[in-house]
Each structure stands twice: as C-alpha cells, then as structure tokens.
Design an enzyme around this catalytic site. Structure first.
Site, PDB file in Angstrom:
ATOM      1  N   HIS A 183       0.859  -1.192   0.000  1.00  0.00           N
ATOM      2  CA  HIS A 183       0.000   0.000   0.000  1.00  0.00           C
ATOM      3  C   HIS A 183       0.891   1.237   0.000  1.00  0.00           C
ATOM      4  CE1 HIS A 183      -2.992   2.922   1.244  1.00  0.00           C
ATOM      5  NE2 HIS A 183      -3.939   2.014   1.134  1.00  0.00           N
ATOM      6  N   ARG A 189      -6.123  10.133  -0.180  1.00  0.00           N
ATOM      7  CA  ARG A 189      -5.824  10.519  -1.561  1.00  0.00           C
ATOM      8  C   ARG A 189      -7.111  10.698  -2.359  1.00  0.00           C
ATOM      9  NH1 ARG A 189      -2.900   5.994  -3.602  1.00  0.00           N
ATOM     10  NH2 ARG A 189      -3.282   5.031  -1.589  1.00  0.00           N
TER      11      ARG A 189
END
Lengths: 544, 215
Positions: free
Chosen positions: A318, A338
């Site tokens: 990740h 994000r």
C-alpha cells in the site's frame, strides 16, 4: 540507504510551489512496475518444489513456510478433547464471520475458532470503504472491467464477475445486520449513498462509513456472531493442523486451546478456512499495515493438505504507510486521504504520480523517487510527503469531521496536517494470490472451502481499493451457504456425527519433504509473528 | 537513542526504548504474545486494553497499549477478556419495528435504567466518549442522540468492565446504532440496483475485456 533530502528542506521546497506541478513521466507504467515494484525484485520469487502447485512461483519466505513440517505429531491427538460440528470456520475476521453467520442461517451447527479474539483481523483495520456499483451511471460490468484492468487481466473472470454482481446484495445484507453507510443526500428518495473515488476506477464507487468503514463493519459482524445461538465461538484457539480422511478430503482441524493449553480435535463435515493473509512476514523487508495475526497459517495448512495455490508471488504494498515516527511505522493511512485530494510530493516538492493510479503503480513510483535520491529523510526514516493541504483549505470542513481517523492518526504522529505534510512509505498490505477456489469457495480439496484474503484469483495480481471488504463478504457468504448445503446432504445420508479424521496427509508430506531434500526441522504455521515462539504444551510428552 | 528505560508489564520489569509504545515493548519480551494484541497501533480493535500507573502517581487509568508511549517507571497490567455471565441475546430482525424500540431496549438491556451516575464508564473510555450521558439519553428514550454518541466506539468493553450495574454500555450503544440502520437506511440507489438485478438485468460479459485488450 541512498541519498535523500532532509525533511526540513523538503518542506521548504514544498512551500516554494503554490500548486505543486505534476512531473511529466518518461517511464511507461509497465516499465515502472518492472523496475521498482517489490514483486519484481530479483530475490522476490522462487519455484515451489513440492505440493500441488509445484513449479509455480512463490515468494521465498512464504515458500519456506509452505514447504515445512507440521507442528504436531500423531500422539498429540491421543489425549485431545474430541468435538464435532457440521461446519468448522477457522478465522475470526470479516470472511469468517460472514461464513459462520450464513452457514448458521443455512441450518448448520457452526463452530468458529479464532486465533486471537473474534474480530481481531485486517477487516477492522480496513477503513477506506467497500466497492459497489450503485450509481445510475455505473454498472457491475464497469466494476468488473476496472478490477480486471487493475489486476493486470490476471483475475479469474468468473470469480470477479461474481464479486461485482454480489455487491448490491452484500450491502443490503450489511444494512440488515445494522451497519451504517454515509449518505450523500439524506433528504431525497430514502437517501442516496455517498460514493468516493478509488485509485484505478473509472468513476466514484466506494461506499464507506466515515473513514472507519472496517471498524463499523466488524463491530456489527462481531456482535451478530456473538449473539447467534447457532454458532459456538472458540476464541484464542489457533488452528495447528487440518485433519484428513483416507481419500484425502478434509475432516476438520486440530486446534490448540491457549487457555487450557491443550489440543482440541474438531471433526467437521465441512471446513472453511478464513485465516487471512501474511503481512506479518514482512516480505522484502517492508513494514506492514497488517494485523498481528497475519502469518499465513491457513495457507500453509491448506497447501499441506493438497490445495492448489496461485499468484503466490504477487503482493500489494500500500502506498501510504506511516514512515515517521518510527513507532507507528507501517501503519496505514487510508486511500480515502488521496481520494479526498491528498497529494504525494517528492523532496523537490514535485508531484510525481497520479495519486489515484492503481496501488501498485503509485507504490512503484514512490520507490523510484526514493531510489533516485528524491526521497525525504526524517530521523533516519525514508519516505515521500503526503500533503494534506487540499483537505484543509478554508472552504473545507475540518479534517476531524471529514476524516476523523486520519486526524486521530496525525495527532498520534504529532503532526498538524494543516501546516505539515506526513512522511509515508509503502507498506506490505495484501496478499493478492492464495488458494484456488471455485465460485462457491470450494478449494481443490473436498471438504475444504476458503474465503477472504487466503484465496487467490479474484483480484488477479493487484487489488483495487474497496474490493477486499467486498470480497470477504461476497465469498464468505458463498462459502458459508455452500458448506451448510453440503453438510446437510451429508447429514441426510447419515445422522451419525462426522467421521473422525487423522493426519495421514502429514506423513505423506513428510515423505515428500525428505525426497526433495527439504529441511524437515522447520515447522509451520507460525501462529504468532514475534521473535518468541509459542511452546505447545504436551501432557503426553511431559509424562514420558 | 541508546538510553533505555524500565517499565513493569504484568509484574515483569522490562527494558524499553523511549518513544516506543507499551505494546512494542511487550513484543520485545521473552514470551510469545498470544492475547491482548490486534491492530498494532491503529487503535481500532480494542484488544490491547490495559491499566497504567505512572511513576509517582496514585491514579490508575485504562489505556490502549498500542497508543500509549512508555515512560520510565510505568506499571502496566493487561486486562483479559471474559465472556459475561448474562448476555441478553437479540437478533437483527428483532429490531425491525421502530415502534417497539423503547420497550425492546428495556427488555434487552434492563440494567440501563439502573445507572448510578458513578462516571466509571467515562473514565474508562479510551476514546473519550461521554458514555454515561449516552446511557442517560437511552433510558430517557432519546435513542438517536444516544446512538450518535457511540459513533466512534471501538468495542474495547472497558466501560462494560467498569460498570457496577452490569449495564454493558458499549453494547447498548451498538444496539441502538444497529437498530437505526436496520429501521431507517433504505438508500434509493441500492433499492434500484437490487430491483434491476432481481429482474435479471445488468449481467456481466466476462469476455469483453479480452476483446478490448486485443484491440
């Protein structure tokens, strides 16, 4: 460590750009992945030497565990407590809970054994959300297409199609159990759910509950399982071996009861492995976002019993793991950050990748920056910057109300996200491959089903955000339903308790280890990841 | 950082690195850790609950070991999980009728009315939830307001452990939150999609991507 830019300097560089430019890229995605993704490192793959997936690539550390000896021997079973059930579920995360609930509703007697405590799992930590194509402009087909592309066209099309088709039913089931989801417009039409954008998706499709979706999901599932009369719950009972019949089919499992320090032999008509992944193996030396229990136990046991595996060399790192402070290293910053507009910056203050590209691409791009000396160093920790300024603008609601878990994490890091960026570095997050299953979660071993992260094929070689929470429920329910059905069929044939199995497969395995010249002194599953190994208490040997 | 400090965990003195959490220190010990551990720092699983007393202080506070940084002379005692003697079972479909919400709550959690307002639950909560207020609102029938207070609960059960009346406040909170979703959450987009799929629409062509990747 290669050269890096100091955190102070990087913050100054960041401040010199009013809006950070996105650097034009000179490298294709394929080349970026080939050069920088950890899966493609020279020491990240070997070939399995024994077992039903012999000759297939696998990460070397995992291969060591897969090709190891059992923790127990025949005499350990002699004095063990004997129990029996229709369906035995191994693993207390979201997949195990969904399987157990569905099997119990299907009329089976169910036993659920958990290594730690029901709910202690990656599910409770998976906060970003769950994919379901509900928008009028969206469809299960588009969901399928996005995930297929994100997984580099390696997914099993049948499994992936089921994942996408099951989504709406899964969300309904969760609401029926009492799970909440965020609404975008609560006033009209009974409300419309809020959709967030995930990396690699053609349109916003993530449903969530704040930024702790997995917590909300797991607390509801745990309570439902604990209050379900048809499920017998065994906490702190790790599975140490599976049991087999003479024909090679699965006959249940051997558990180790930590409280009473003894073995329990559970004879089951159907066994469901939902033990999750292997983040705690820290493959390629990466930190991990995973739960303490993620040590590949079920994978090791399924392989020893003869189950086929796939894509055991494909892992997800990740992009946004915490890199500083060291104490929280590897902890996850949800992709929700994000999705809401957080940017990734290198030490020069440049954006170097589309933050919402698929995870493997973003991770490879970050590792490239670090390798090229454009990474940032703070107190000996290397990473790139996660800039949260766009989430903290004057026109935005406070971060604490938008993304409370992120605010809580920033507080723990001692960072004021309105002024300072966070330091992030990729963290081992997900096992893309696993046990080969059919559409009902059936492995290649009769009597053994699998659900959740332990399985392979659904996501190909890279999973998109929000498809894991969907996967564990869609396939957890399928496995539970199928196990109840098969157990019922077996009960119709004979009302006697399920036949006792043995560990004949372990002896066969030991012969294979010897023939291949592999080290039979290595034992697995690991059960717990720390340096200190658990000693299994053995009354029989103690008496001798 | 070469400086080390000492803390006591479950009666055993251990060396600790400044800046580490209690949980990290425990993991460096000689014994395999098999309980009271879970998400390792995210603070969402509630497994690593413990009692902490700092050096020179009399007060003992409950904390999550993964979120608490060690200090020299700290005494730590982990709290095990027990299944409570009396749990009133309910099933999700029991909660469907919102008109029965209040009597059902009283039936499922009769202890809710017995709150002594001792504040033990508030002190115990590592999330800072005003637990006692939530129970007061619930017993007055202000169910949505009570439910909302438990929004960030991680189900560590510390309030349940602290309550002298066996109220199990976090389970009351979860019950109310679940009832809310079960009774009220009917998103229009979800209803439409379920209806379309029930009519056999929106099936997936599993070969479409092959044609695209060739073109």
């Amino acid at each position: 460590m290669s050269t890096a830019i100091s955190y102070q300097q990087a913050c100054l560089n960041r401040a010199s750009h009013a809006t950070s430019p996105l650097r034009a890229d000179d490298l294709s995605r394929a080349a970026l992945l080939a050069q920088y993704h950890p899966d493609h490192a020279a020491d990240a793959s070997t070939l399995l030497q024994i077992g039903s997936s012999r000759g297939q690539p696998c990460h070397p550390r995992l291969a060591e565990l897969l090709q190891s000896n059992a923790l127990i021997d025949g005499f350990d079973l002699a004095g063990a407590e004997q129990r029996s059930t229709d369906v035995l579920v191994l693993g207390g995360g979201g997949a195990g809970a969904a399987a157990a609930l569905t099997a119990a509703r299907g009329g089976a007697t169910v036993m659920l054994a958990s290594k730690l405590r029901l709910g202690d799992s990656n599910t409770v930590m998976a906060e970003g959300g769950i994919q379901a194509a509900l928008a009028a402009s969206d469809s299960p087909q588009q969901h399928f297409d996005d995930a297929m592309r994100g997984g580099h066209n390696c997914a099993d099309p049948q499994l992936l199609a089921q994942l996408a088709s099951d989504a709406a039913g899964v969300i309904r089931w969760l609401i029926e159990l009492g799970m909440h989801f965020d609404l975008s417009d609560a006033s009209s039409d009974g409300g419309k759910l809020r959709y967030k954008q995930a990396g690699g998706c053609s349109q916003p499709r993530i449903l969530s509950y704040r930024d702790y979706t997995g917590l909300e999901m797991m607390r509801v599932l745990r309570e439902t399982v604990e209050l379900e009369p048809g499920i017998q719950l065994l906490n702190r009972c790790p599975v140490v071996e599976l049991l087999s019949h003479e024909d090679g089919s699965c006959a249940g499992a051997v558990l180790y009861d930590l409280e009473y320090q003894r073995f329990i032999v559970v004879s089951a008509r159907q066994t469901i492995l939902a033990t999750g992944g292997c983040g705690r193996l820290h493959l390629q030396g990466f930190p991990t976002s995973n739960h303490y229990g993620a040590t590949a136990d079920g994978l090791v046991l399924a392989y020893r019993l003869g189950a086929q595996l796939r894509d055991m060399d494909a892992f997800q790192y990740h992009p946004t793991g915490v890199a500083w402070p060291q104490r929280l290293r590897g902890g996850l910053i949800s992709e929700a950050a994000r999705s809401a507009g957080a940017m990734l910056l290198n030490g020069l203050g440049e954006r170097f990748v589309d933050e919402l590209a698929p995870r493997d691409v973003v991770t490879a791009a970050m590792l490239r920056e670090c390798a090229a000396g454009r990474g940032i160093e703070r107190d000996g920790q290397l990473g790139v910057l996660l800039d949260l300024r766009r989430l903290c603008g004057p026109d935005q609601p406070a971060l604490a109300s938008q993304l409370p878990a992120l605010q809580h994490l920033a507080d723990k890091c001692g960072i004021d996200p309105t002024r300072e960026p966070m330091l992030v570095y990729p963290t081992l997050h997900y096992q893309n491959g696993g046990v080969v299953i059919d559409s009902q979660g059936q492995s290649s071993v009769p009597g053994l089903l699998c659900a959740g992260e332990i399985t392979g094929g659904i996501h190909g070689r890279n999973r998109l955000m929000g498809n894991a929470l969907l996967d564990i429920l869609a396939f957890g329910r399928r496995a539970g339903r199928q196990a109840a059905r098969l157990a019922q069929a077996a009960r119709n044939k004979s009302s006697l308790p399920p036949l006792r199995g043995g560990i004949e497969h372990v002896y066969r395995w030991q012969r294979q280890l010897a023939l291949a010249g592999l080290d039979a002194s290595q034992q697995a599953p690991l059960l717990y990841p720390g340096q200190a190994r658990l000693t299994l208490h053995r009354p029989a040997s103690a008496r001798a | 950082m070469s400086e080390t400090i000492c803390i006591s965990i479950d009666g055993k003195v251990m060396a600790a690195q400044p800046g580490d959490s209690i949980l990290q220190t425990r993991l460096h010990g000689p014994d395999a850790v098999t309980a009271n551990i879970g998400c390792m720092g995210q603070g969402v699983c509630g497994s690593c609950r413990c009692l902490v007393r700092k050096a020179g202080e009399r007060e003992t506070v409950s904390r999550l070991a993964c979120e608490t940084v060690v200090e020299d002379g700290m005494q730590v005692s982990f709290i095990d999980y027990y299944q409570p003697d009396h749990v009133h079972r309910y099933r999700p479909h029991d909660l469907r009728d919102g008109w029965q919400a209040l009597p059902q709550l009283q039936q499922t959690f009769p202890e809710t009315a017995h709150c002594r307002h001792c504040g033990g639950c508030d002190r115990a909560c590592p999330r800072g939830i005003p637990v006692q207020q939530g129970i007061a609102l619930a017993s007055r029938g202000e169910l949505p307001a009570a439910a909302a207070l438990f929004d960030a609960c991680i189900m560590c059960n510390l309030c349940t452990l602290a309550c002298p009346e066996n109220i199990r406040p976090n389970h009351v909170g979860l019950y109310l939150r679940r009832a809310q979703a079960i009774q009220n959450l009917r998103p229009g987009d979800l209803l439409r999609r379920l209806d379309q799929q029930a009519r056999g629409q929106l099936s997936i062509d599993t070969t479409a991507h092959l044609a695209r990747s060739e073109s």
